[in-house]
Design a protein around this motif. Structure first.
Motif, PDB file in Angstrom:
ATOM      1  N   PRO A   1       0.585  -1.170  -0.008  1.00 29.04           N
ATOM      2  CA  PRO A   1       0.002   0.379  -0.085  1.00 29.04           C
ATOM      3  C   PRO A   1       0.945   1.293   0.158  1.00 29.04           C
ATOM      4  CG  PRO A   1       0.200  -1.537   2.478  1.00 29.04           C
ATOM      5  CD  PRO A   1       0.411  -1.715   1.209  1.00 29.04           C
ATOM      6  N   ASN A   2       0.248   2.483  -0.602  1.00 31.03           N
ATOM      7  CA  ASN A   2       1.526   3.254  -0.677  1.00 31.03           C
ATOM      8  C   ASN A   2       2.534   2.909  -1.001  1.00 31.03           C
ATOM      9  OD1 ASN A   2      -0.991   4.739  -0.447  1.00 31.03           O
ATOM     10  ND2 ASN A   2      -0.409   5.909   2.281  1.00 31.03           N
ATOM     11  N   ARG A   3       2.547   2.452  -1.978  1.00 25.68           N
ATOM     12  CA  ARG A   3       4.261   2.199  -2.955  1.00 25.68           C
ATOM     13  C   ARG A   3       3.541   1.447  -3.723  1.00 25.68           C
ATOM     14  NH1 ARG A   3       8.139  -1.318   1.139  1.00 25.68           N
ATOM     15  NH2 ARG A   3       9.401  -0.650  -0.163  1.00 25.68           N
ATOM     16  N   PHE A   4       4.494   1.043  -3.771  1.00 27.02           N
ATOM     17  CA  PHE A   4       4.186  -0.493  -5.723  1.00 27.02           C
ATOM     18  C   PHE A   4       2.975  -0.972  -5.671  1.00 27.02           C
ATOM     19  CE2 PHE A   4       6.407  -3.793  -4.458  1.00 27.02           C
ATOM     20  CZ  PHE A   4       7.206  -2.601  -3.154  1.00 27.02           C
ATOM     21  N   THR A   5       2.914  -1.517  -6.591  1.00 26.90           N
ATOM     22  CA  THR A   5       1.694  -3.052  -6.652  1.00 26.90           C
ATOM     23  C   THR A   5       2.557  -3.913  -8.142  1.00 26.90           C
ATOM     24  OG1 THR A   5      -0.668  -1.519  -6.156  1.00 26.90           O
ATOM     25  CG2 THR A   5      -0.527  -3.694  -8.196  1.00 26.90           C
ATOM     26  N   ARG A   6       2.769  -4.737  -7.873  1.00 24.03           N
ATOM     27  CA  ARG A   6       3.905  -5.449  -8.935  1.00 24.03           C
ATOM     28  C   ARG A   6       3.440  -7.068  -9.083  1.00 24.03           C
ATOM     29  NH1 ARG A   6       9.529  -6.526  -5.567  1.00 24.03           N
ATOM     30  NH2 ARG A   6       9.382  -7.991  -4.141  1.00 24.03           N
ATOM     31  N   VAL A   7       3.370  -7.416 -10.084  1.00 23.76           N
ATOM     32  CA  VAL A   7       3.843  -8.996 -10.029  1.00 23.76           C
ATOM     33  C   VAL A   7       4.549  -9.595  -9.072  1.00 23.76           C
ATOM     34  CG1 VAL A   7       4.823 -10.605 -12.575  1.00 23.76           C
ATOM     35  CG2 VAL A   7       3.062  -8.806 -12.391  1.00 23.76           C
ATOM     36  N   ALA A   8       4.023 -10.298  -8.875  1.00 24.82           N
ATOM     37  CA  ALA A   8       4.547 -11.031  -7.812  1.00 24.82           C
ATOM     38  C   ALA A   8       5.826 -11.604  -8.218  1.00 24.82           C
ATOM     39  CB  ALA A   8       3.713 -12.251  -7.293  1.00 24.82           C
ATOM     40  N   VAL A   9       7.103 -12.019  -6.852  1.00 24.25           N
ATOM     41  CA  VAL A   9       8.033 -12.672  -7.231  1.00 24.25           C
ATOM     42  C   VAL A   9       8.092 -14.545  -6.642  1.00 24.25           C
ATOM     43  CG1 VAL A   9      10.415 -12.757  -7.022  1.00 24.25           C
ATOM     44  CG2 VAL A   9       8.969 -10.191  -7.344  1.00 24.25           C
ATOM     45  N   PRO A  10       8.083 -14.809  -7.310  1.00 26.85           N
ATOM     46  CA  PRO A  10       8.004 -16.369  -6.516  1.00 26.85           C
ATOM     47  C   PRO A  10       9.134 -16.717  -6.290  1.00 26.85           C
ATOM     48  CG  PRO A  10       7.269 -16.707  -9.460  1.00 26.85           C
ATOM     49  CD  PRO A  10       7.964 -15.232  -8.887  1.00 26.85           C
ATOM     50  N   THR A  11       8.657 -17.507  -5.117  1.00 29.57           N
ATOM     51  CA  THR A  11      10.264 -17.391  -4.667  1.00 29.57           C
ATOM     52  C   THR A  11       9.978 -19.513  -4.319  1.00 29.57           C
ATOM     53  OG1 THR A  11       9.384 -17.977  -1.704  1.00 29.57           O
ATOM     54  CG2 THR A  11      10.594 -16.059  -2.998  1.00 29.57           C
ATOM     55  N   ARG A  12      11.163 -20.407  -4.315  1.00 26.51           N
ATOM     56  CA  ARG A  12      10.929 -21.559  -4.051  1.00 26.51           C
ATOM     57  C   ARG A  12      10.807 -22.087  -2.799  1.00 26.51           C
ATOM     58  NH1 ARG A  12      13.899 -26.050  -1.614  1.00 26.51           N
ATOM     59  NH2 ARG A  12      13.910 -27.850  -2.502  1.00 26.51           N
ATOM     60  N   SER A  13      10.465 -21.030  -1.906  1.00 26.84           N
ATOM     61  CA  SER A  13       9.382 -21.383  -0.420  1.00 26.84           C
ATOM     62  C   SER A  13       8.295 -21.042  -0.738  1.00 26.84           C
ATOM     63  CB  SER A  13       9.807 -21.214   0.688  1.00 26.84           C
ATOM     64  OG  SER A  13       8.969 -19.623   0.954  1.00 26.84           O
ATOM     65  N   SER A  14       7.504 -20.606  -1.683  1.00 21.08           N
ATOM     66  CA  SER A  14       6.056 -20.800  -1.990  1.00 21.08           C
ATOM     67  C   SER A  14       5.478 -20.960  -3.334  1.00 21.08           C
ATOM     68  CB  SER A  14       6.018 -18.558  -2.766  1.00 21.08           C
ATOM     69  OG  SER A  14       6.659 -18.843  -4.519  1.00 21.08           O
ATOM     70  N   LEU A  15       7.273 -21.664  -4.189  1.00 18.53           N
ATOM     71  CA  LEU A  15       6.413 -22.562  -5.434  1.00 18.53           C
ATOM     72  C   LEU A  15       5.922 -23.909  -4.648  1.00 18.53           C
ATOM     73  CD1 LEU A  15       6.652 -24.657  -7.727  1.00 18.53           C
ATOM     74  CD2 LEU A  15       9.319 -24.286  -7.814  1.00 18.53           C
ATOM     75  N   LEU A  16       6.553 -24.431  -2.858  1.00 19.03           N
ATOM     76  CA  LEU A  16       7.318 -25.411  -2.373  1.00 19.03           C
ATOM     77  C   LEU A  16       5.103 -25.271  -1.597  1.00 19.03           C
ATOM     78  CD1 LEU A  16      10.294 -26.467  -1.467  1.00 19.03           C
ATOM     79  CD2 LEU A  16       9.335 -27.168  -3.209  1.00 19.03           C
ATOM     80  N   GLU A  17       5.256 -24.291  -1.278  1.00 21.98           N
ATOM     81  CA  GLU A  17       3.304 -24.237  -0.693  1.00 21.98           C
ATOM     82  C   GLU A  17       2.449 -24.723  -1.514  1.00 21.98           C
ATOM     83  OE1 GLU A  17       2.985 -20.752   1.954  1.00 21.98           O
ATOM     84  OE2 GLU A  17       2.228 -20.039   0.201  1.00 21.98           O
ATOM     85  N   THR A  18       3.033 -24.604  -2.312  1.00 26.31           N
ATOM     86  CA  THR A  18       1.612 -24.220  -3.968  1.00 26.31           C
ATOM     87  C   THR A  18       1.618 -25.354  -4.382  1.00 26.31           C
ATOM     88  OG1 THR A  18       2.138 -22.340  -4.855  1.00 26.31           O
ATOM     89  CG2 THR A  18       0.897 -23.774  -5.976  1.00 26.31           C
ATOM     90  N   LEU A  19       2.667 -26.741  -4.262  1.00 26.92           N
ATOM     91  CA  LEU A  19       2.632 -27.517  -4.253  1.00 26.92           C
ATOM     92  C   LEU A  19       2.529 -28.723  -3.541  1.00 26.92           C
ATOM     93  CD1 LEU A  19       4.577 -28.610  -7.010  1.00 26.92           C
ATOM     94  CD2 LEU A  19       5.881 -29.135  -5.711  1.00 26.92           C
TER      95      LEU A  19
END
Lengths: 225, 247
Positions: free
Chosen positions: A73-91
């Protein structure tokens, strides 16, 4: 950002407008038009998507909820940056859903179904055999997903299928951003164990195989190519 | 749409409604400058959410932006954002170029929702049960005991309360897991299930539900995730009877 063809607005209600915006953003994220970490500026989005701020904000919030967009908020909006840990979470979530429904579906599989299952995982084994260290293409991931989704397609649960679509999108994005791929040996072992259990119509073991093996062990990041 | 200012909802809306209204939104750390703007759209969401769950807004009832703006005293944007979240939770449906309305009762969706939620609960219990510390385990067991009690004492007048207790008990697991995506999805799909179940009212099988919570309680006491998994399998297999779906 380059404009995505087919995103032309028309006289629609606000509901459709935000859906259209979301779809355009989703397509752009998936096909690489928008890359991980890329800033999303209101004015540019308004111009590109041809809708006003509110439906855009709605679309962005929905994408943020499933981790494809980050809104500071009040800063930027951006496309997410997947990380290995976010990938594992999704998996982990992906595996849990497929495992749960597999347990229900496997006991009732007919011989034709089983043959089809063998074909699907046969393709996975072929991919695994060729698998070096290069990053998977979308087609590679789709091939594995097709096999794993065998059970979900036989549940007749439209809600489940919609949800899996969303998760698949997140997975595809993570895979391409991280240049991820599946470990050949692990994939082969998974296919073997799964098919053996399916042959016995043992839903529980099929589920356990999926749960245990779709984890950090099977995914590698930073592939070549 | 008969929109007399619902006093009940207004009373419940104090500045930090999250806990009270029972919608477990993740509270991110945000700079104070944005506090009021964030709060307004969340407040709108909370009030609409609660109004739908407690029946102030009836299933199938039409929703008009302008009336909501007047009722809640806010502009169009927070209304639109709140409605959109509720559409995603399947609590509101929106036909393009036609109407927007509270979702009607759709008991057929309950088994579909339940199947997905069971998969989530299996994951959530598997991720958390064995590593709960003493305090958390106690808290969890209290929630489970309350849920069991609510099922036992539920007199059939309104399922809302019993379902709310059940929600709190089940949400505990996903909230204590490390998986952010799991948390988000449990909230979203849990809301849809909760809504549909609360419309089922008296037809839920209360004794069966009570036994599920008792089994989960035993699993937590023993820190046994396999036992929790079995309890959830039981929920899945008795799903229709559990939720009173006759269709």
């Amino acid at each position: 950002m380059s404009p995505v063809p087919g995103a032309a607005p028309s006289a629609r209600t606000r509901e459709l407008l935000s859906d259209g915006a979301r779809r355009s953003l989703l397509v752009a994220i998936l096909n690489g038009t928008l890359v991980a970490g890329e800033r999303l500026h209101d004015d540019e989005l308004i111009q590109w998507l041809g809708v006003s701020r509110t439906p855009i904000r709605t679309a962005l919030e929905r994408l943020a909820e499933v981790g494809l967009v980050e809104m500071a908020p009040n800063r930027f909006t951006r496309v997410a940056v997947p990380t290995r840990s976010s990938l594992l979470e999704t998996l982990q979530l992906y595996a849990a859903l497929h495992a749960w429904v597999a347990e229900a579906v496997v006991p009732g599989l007919g011989d034709d179904d089983l043959a089809e299952l063998h074909r699907c995982f046969g393709r996975v084994t072929e991919l695994a055999a060729q698998q070096g260290e290069h990053a998977w293409s979308r087609a590679d991931l789709a091939l594995v997903d097709e096999a794993v989704s065998f059970f979900a397609h036989r549940t007749g649960n439209p809600l489940l299928l919609d949800l899996l679509f969303e998760i698949r999108v997140r997975l595809a994005f993570s895979f391409s951003s991280l240049r991820a791929f599946g470990d050949g040996a692990e994939l082969t072992a998974l296919a073997e164990a799964l098919l053996a259990a399916a042959d016995r119509r043992d839903g529980r073991v099929v589920a356990d195989v999926l749960r245990e093996r779709f984890s950090w062990r099977i995914v590698r990041v930073g592939g070549s190519g | 749409m008969p929109f007399s200012p619902p006093a009940v909802v207004c009373d419940m809306c104090i500045l930090h409604p999250f806990e009270q209204l029972g919608s477990p939104m993740p509270i991110p750390s945000r700079p104070t400058v944005d506090f009021h703007r964030r709060l307004r759209k969340d407040e709108v969401f909370d009030r609409l959410f609660q109004a739908i769950l407690d029946g102030t807004l009836q299933p199938g009832e039409r929703i008009r932006d302008v009336e909501l703006q007047e009722w809640l005293g806010v502009s169009r944007t927070p209304i639109r954002l709140a409605i959109d979240r509720l559409v995603e939770m399947n609590l509101i449906e929106s036909r393009p170029n036609r109407f927007t309305r509270v979702s009607p009762a759709a008991p057929g969706r309950i088994p579909e929702l339940l199947q997905v939620m069971c998969a989530f609960w299996e994951l959530a219990t598997r991720l958390t049960i064995e590593t709960l510390d003493e305090t958390s385990a106690l808290e969890c067991r209290e929630l489970l005991a309350e849920a069991a009690r609510a099922c036992r004492e539920h007199d059939g007048s309104r399922a809302e309360e019993a379902v709310e207790h059940m929600r709190r008990a089940m949400f505990f697991f996903s909230e204590h897991s490390d998986n952010e995506l799991l948390r988000v999805l449990v909230v979203r799909i849990g809301a849809a299930l909760r809504f549909q179940m609360s419309l089922q009212g008296d037809s839920m099988d209360k004794l069966l539900l009570e036994s599920v919570f008792e089994r989960l309680d035993e699993a937590v006491e023993a820190r046994d995730s396999a036992a929790a998994g079995e309890a959830i399998r039981h929920v899945q297999s008795t799903g229709r009877r559990l939720c009173g779906v006759t269709a």
